[in-house]
Every structure is written in C-alpha cells, then in structure tokens.
Design a protein around this motif. Structure first.
Motif, PDB file in Angstrom:
ATOM      1  N   UNK A 119      31.047 100.578  41.770  1.00 20.50           N
ATOM      2  CA  UNK A 119      31.847 101.658  42.357  1.00 20.50           C
ATOM      3  C   UNK A 119      33.249 101.688  41.753  1.00 20.50           C
ATOM      4  N   UNK A 120      33.850 100.504  41.590  1.00 16.12           N
ATOM      5  CA  UNK A 120      35.192 100.435  40.999  1.00 16.12           C
ATOM      6  C   UNK A 120      35.197 100.972  39.570  1.00 16.12           C
ATOM      7  N   UNK A 121      34.146 100.654  38.808  1.00 14.00           N
ATOM      8  CA  UNK A 121      34.057 101.137  37.428  1.00 14.00           C
ATOM      9  C   UNK A 121      33.843 102.651  37.392  1.00 14.00           C
ATOM     10  N   UNK A 122      33.011 103.176  38.275  1.00  9.97           N
ATOM     11  CA  UNK A 122      32.806 104.624  38.337  1.00  9.97           C
ATOM     12  C   UNK A 122      34.097 105.344  38.707  1.00  9.97           C
ATOM     13  N   UNK A 123      34.871 104.758  39.619  1.00 10.79           N
ATOM     14  CA  UNK A 123      36.150 105.355  40.005  1.00 10.79           C
ATOM     15  C   UNK A 123      37.157 105.266  38.864  1.00 10.79           C
ATOM     16  N   UNK A 124      37.166 104.136  38.166  1.00  2.88           N
ATOM     17  CA  UNK A 124      38.099 103.961  37.042  1.00  2.88           C
ATOM     18  C   UNK A 124      37.851 105.004  35.963  1.00  2.88           C
ATOM     19  N   UNK A 125      36.574 105.314  35.752  1.00  2.31           N
ATOM     20  CA  UNK A 125      36.206 106.303  34.744  1.00  2.31           C
ATOM     21  C   UNK A 125      36.290 107.737  35.269  1.00  2.31           C
ATOM     22  N   UNK A 126      36.621 107.874  36.560  1.00  2.00           N
ATOM     23  CA  UNK A 126      36.751 109.180  37.204  1.00  2.00           C
ATOM     24  C   UNK A 126      35.477 110.016  37.024  1.00  2.00           C
ATOM     25  N   UNK A 127      34.341 109.382  37.337  1.00  5.05           N
ATOM     26  CA  UNK A 127      33.050 110.029  37.109  1.00  5.05           C
ATOM     27  C   UNK A 127      32.617 110.938  38.250  1.00  5.05           C
ATOM     28  N   UNK A 128      33.119 110.680  39.462  1.00  2.69           N
ATOM     29  CA  UNK A 128      32.650 111.404  40.633  1.00  2.69           C
ATOM     30  C   UNK A 128      31.339 110.881  41.193  1.00  2.69           C
ATOM     31  N   UNK A 129      30.795 109.829  40.570  1.00  2.72           N
ATOM     32  CA  UNK A 129      29.525 109.243  41.032  1.00  2.72           C
ATOM     33  C   UNK A 129      29.760 108.438  42.308  1.00  2.72           C
ATOM     34  N   UNK A 130      28.855 108.614  43.276  1.00  2.80           N
ATOM     35  CA  UNK A 130      28.927 107.861  44.533  1.00  2.80           C
ATOM     36  C   UNK A 130      27.988 106.661  44.482  1.00  2.80           C
ATOM     37  N   UNK A 131      28.412 105.556  45.105  1.00  2.00           N
ATOM     38  CA  UNK A 131      27.612 104.333  45.163  1.00  2.00           C
ATOM     39  C   UNK A 131      27.228 104.069  46.611  1.00  2.00           C
ATOM     40  N   UNK A 132      25.952 103.774  46.820  1.00  5.23           N
ATOM     41  CA  UNK A 132      25.451 103.447  48.147  1.00  5.23           C
ATOM     42  C   UNK A 132      24.851 102.048  48.092  1.00  5.23           C
ATOM     43  N   UNK A 133      25.426 101.158  48.856  1.00  5.57           N
ATOM     44  CA  UNK A 133      24.986  99.761  48.867  1.00  5.57           C
ATOM     45  C   UNK A 133      23.689  99.626  49.660  1.00  5.57           C
ATOM     46  N   UNK A 134      22.617  99.202  48.977  1.00 12.33           N
ATOM     47  CA  UNK A 134      21.316  99.001  49.632  1.00 12.33           C
ATOM     48  C   UNK A 134      21.068  97.533  49.932  1.00 12.33           C
ATOM     49  N   UNK A 135      22.146  96.740  49.968  1.00  8.59           N
ATOM     50  CA  UNK A 135      22.046  95.315  50.264  1.00  8.59           C
ATOM     51  C   UNK A 135      22.555  94.485  49.109  1.00  8.59           C
ATOM     52  N   UNK A 136      23.617  93.704  49.372  1.00  6.44           N
ATOM     53  CA  UNK A 136      24.156  92.856  48.300  1.00  6.44           C
ATOM     54  C   UNK A 136      24.378  91.442  48.820  1.00  6.44           C
ATOM     55  N   UNK A 137      23.609  90.511  48.283  1.00  3.40           N
ATOM     56  CA  UNK A 137      23.770  89.100  48.607  1.00  3.40           C
ATOM     57  C   UNK A 137      23.827  88.845  50.091  1.00  3.40           C
ATOM     58  N   UNK A 138      24.828  88.057  50.488  1.00  3.95           N
ATOM     59  CA  UNK A 138      25.052  87.766  51.903  1.00  3.95           C
ATOM     60  C   UNK A 138      26.252  88.552  52.416  1.00  3.95           C
ATOM     61  N   UNK A 139      26.427  89.760  51.883  1.00  4.60           N
ATOM     62  CA  UNK A 139      27.556  90.602  52.282  1.00  4.60           C
ATOM     63  C   UNK A 139      27.137  91.586  53.369  1.00  4.60           C
ATOM     64  N   UNK A 140      26.525  92.710  52.976  1.00  2.00           N
ATOM     65  CA  UNK A 140      26.140  93.723  53.962  1.00  2.00           C
ATOM     66  C   UNK A 140      24.894  94.477  53.524  1.00  2.00           C
ATOM     67  N   UNK A 141      24.316  95.173  54.490  1.00  5.27           N
ATOM     68  CA  UNK A 141      23.188  96.085  54.274  1.00  5.27           C
ATOM     69  C   UNK A 141      23.457  97.286  55.181  1.00  5.27           C
ATOM     70  N   UNK A 142      24.404  98.146  54.783  1.00  8.79           N
ATOM     71  CA  UNK A 142      24.885  99.184  55.705  1.00  8.79           C
ATOM     72  C   UNK A 142      23.821 100.161  56.184  1.00  8.79           C
ATOM     73  N   UNK A 143      22.914 100.584  55.316  1.00 12.95           N
ATOM     74  CA  UNK A 143      21.916 101.560  55.766  1.00 12.95           C
ATOM     75  C   UNK A 143      20.979 100.963  56.810  1.00 12.95           C
ATOM     76  N   UNK A 144      20.694  99.657  56.719  1.00 13.10           N
ATOM     77  CA  UNK A 144      19.872  99.009  57.743  1.00 13.10           C
ATOM     78  C   UNK A 144      20.633  98.933  59.064  1.00 13.10           C
ATOM     79  N   UNK A 145      21.909  98.586  59.012  1.00 15.87           N
ATOM     80  CA  UNK A 145      22.706  98.568  60.227  1.00 15.87           C
ATOM     81  C   UNK A 145      22.761  99.937  60.887  1.00 15.87           C
ATOM     82  N   UNK A 146      22.851 100.983  60.068  1.00 16.74           N
ATOM     83  CA  UNK A 146      22.928 102.339  60.607  1.00 16.74           C
ATOM     84  C   UNK A 146      21.589 102.807  61.169  1.00 16.74           C
TER      85      UNK A 146
END
Length: 330
Positions: A119-146
């Motif tokens: 996401x940071x790289x997409x923002x740095x390049x000003x791409x307009x691309x959105x990132x949706x986290x589908x689960x990363x390590x022991x961090x979060x799984x937002x769509x499952x929580x929702x």
C-alpha cells in the motif's frame, strides 16, 4: 454517509460510522445475493487482483466470488507458478499487476506488514490502487472481523444490522489467541461496538500483554482468562479459534486431546452460557478439538455456515466501498 478510506489494512483505527456504513452496505448486497440474478455492474471495468501468498479456501473464494458478483475483472496470483520462484520481489510482482491495470489488490501473506508495504509503495507511486488486507501474519484479518460482526448483528436485527446492537453483550473468544489475526480484528470491532470481549485459552496461547489491546475510545471491555468457565458464564456468543499448529514453533500444548478436555466447546459447556447462545468459528475447523462435531453441525447453536455466506456480502461491500470511495454511500 461518506466513505473516505482508500485501503483496508486493519480495524484498529476504524470509527463507528465506518462500521455502520459497512454493515448497511453489506446488508444491501445480501439482498442482491438472494435474487435469481445475483450480479450487479457496480465495479464493471475495474480489475481486482487476488494475491494470496498463503493457502486459503474461504477467504480467497469469497473475494473472487464477491468481485465477480460486482462485475469486476479478476486476476488470480499463484505463488508456486509465479516469477517469485525465479527471484522476483513481492513489490515487483505487485508492480507487474499494476502495469496490467489492476485497481484493487487483495493480499494475504504469512508475514505481518506485507499489505501495508505494498500500500505504501502504491501511494508513493500515486497509482490510485487500493489494497485490501486478506490476512497478514499475526497482525489482522479485517474482512473476517467484519463478517463476524455482520453475522452477529444480522442475527440480532436482520433488516438493519448496526453496531449498537452489541452494546453490553458478552462475547467469549476461545483458543489460540496468540497466533490469531482473526482474534485481533475481532477485539477491535467488538469492543468498538460496546461488547465485552473475554479471551480464554491456555496461558501459553493467551499472553498477558493482550490486555494492552484495549482502545480507550472503545466502550467495550477486554478480559483475559486461563480457565474456560468464567469466560463462558452467561456469554451471548462464543467464538472458537483454530489451533494454528503450523505457526507453533515451541511446545505450547501438551496434546490436542488435553486441549479439548480443557477448552473444547461441547454441549455440556454450553449450559454455562446464555440460553440463546450462538457459536462461531472462522474456519477451517479441527473437529473434535476446538468444538465437538455434533455442536458444529447443530443449526440451533452454530453460525458457522452463516459466517461463510455473510463473507460474500461483506467482501462485496468492502470492494464496492474502496472501489467507489469518492462517491456517497446512502
């Protein structure tokens, strides 16, 4: 209500209006999914890329079906047959899909922080691309929580699921809290709703530092237990979690049999809960370990199949909201 979030990387900083917008949008898509023609042109012309660096059945299939129901074009990434095997970096892989016209990237990775880095790289390049986290390590799984939040709120009010319905409810989360990104996302969403969340499991899997996850702006309370009974007493909902043996590098459990004897959900243990208690599990389930097979399959208590169904509507809502983030959500 206006949706302004460009990426969905976690739930720790979500506010009430965002949750209610998501719940209302998912409710409208649930109605779409009940029709004979289940497809709408909401994201027609957009490209959604599923970048799953980790095995998945429910989440990957759910996101793919959600994107198809919104008429988006789909690209599916398979790490075993990709240029990663030739030494290409993850960021270069993401840029390759960017060059193909991707608008939304859905990313799962075994290491925490990979979706954020992309996401940071997409923002740095000003791409307009959105990132949706589908689960990363022991961090979060937002769509499952929702989707868990949507499943519970829809049970309480099918026509108008909303955050306030959970105010004061007792919800027990049982099992491998330490390794669970699902538990972390649910802690944020459920306490934001005003629910009192009780984490319970063996001391090796429910470390003391989880108490620090309490957000002072959330009205719900967070409690830790190492014995099952106080966590289940008068609980309105019980969420059991899979023992993530693939993430356990140390000997954290004596045996699966002993775990089930101490923490497995059975009909006898349900008697401690509220009479109308419901059981959830994010899947996949180790039958006879986290929960008895008969209880898992009992529609009187189990919401597990409803969670899977809810996942499509919730992921449609997420893709729609971040894919049309400049528009008004009614």
């Amino acid at each position: 209500m206006t949706w302004t979030r460009h990426h969905v990387l976690g739930l720790a900083d979500w506010v009430k209006d965002e949750y209610d917008t998501l719940l209302q949008t998912a409710s409208s898509f649930r109605e779409v999914l009940s029709r004979r023609t289940k497809k709408v042109p909401a994201l027609q012309g957009l490209v959604v890329t599923n970048m799953f660096f980790e095995p998945s059945t429910r989440t990957r299939s759910s996101f793919e079906l959600a994107a198809k129901r919104l008429s988006a074009d789909i690209l599916n990434f398979a790490p075993g047959s990709s240029s990663l095997t030739k030494g290409e970096t993850i960021l270069d892989t993401a840029k390759t899909y960017l060059a193909m016209g991707t608008n939304i990237m859905v990313i799962r990775h075994k290491e925490a922080g990979v979706p954020q880095a992309i996401a940071a790289e997409m923002d740095r390049l000003d791409t307009g691309v959105s990132i949706l986290n589908a689960g990363d390590g022991q961090h979060e799984h937002p769509s499952q929580g929702l989707l868990d939040l949507f499943t519970i709120c829809s049970l309480l009010d099918c026509d108008k699921p909303r955050l306030e319905l959970l105010n004061g409810k007792k919800i027990a989360i049982v099992g491998d809290i330490l390794h669970s990104r699902v538990a972390r996302s649910n802690i944020w969403s459920l306490t934001a709703a005003g629910a009192n969340v009780h984490l319970v499991g063996p001391p090796t899997l429910v470390p003391e530092w989880f108490k620090g996850m309490k957000n002072d702006s959330h009205s719900g309370e967070l409690f830790l237990h190492w014995e099952l009974e106080p966590a289940l007493e008068n609980a309105d909902f019980v969420m059991t979690l899979r023992l993530q043996k693939e993430r356990m590098t140390d000997y954290l459990l004596p045996s699966l049999r002993e775990y089930h004897q101490l923490y497995g959900m059975t009909r006898n243990r349900l008697q401690l809960c509220h009479p109308d208690v419901k059981i959830l599990h994010p899947g996949p389930v180790n039958r006879g370990v986290e929960i008895s097979s008969d209880l898992m399959d009992d529609p009187q208590f189990s919401l597990i199949q409803q969670q899977v169904t809810s996942g499509i509507a919730v992921r449609m809502a997420l893709l729609f909201l971040i894919g049309t983030s400049s528009e008004m959500v009614e």
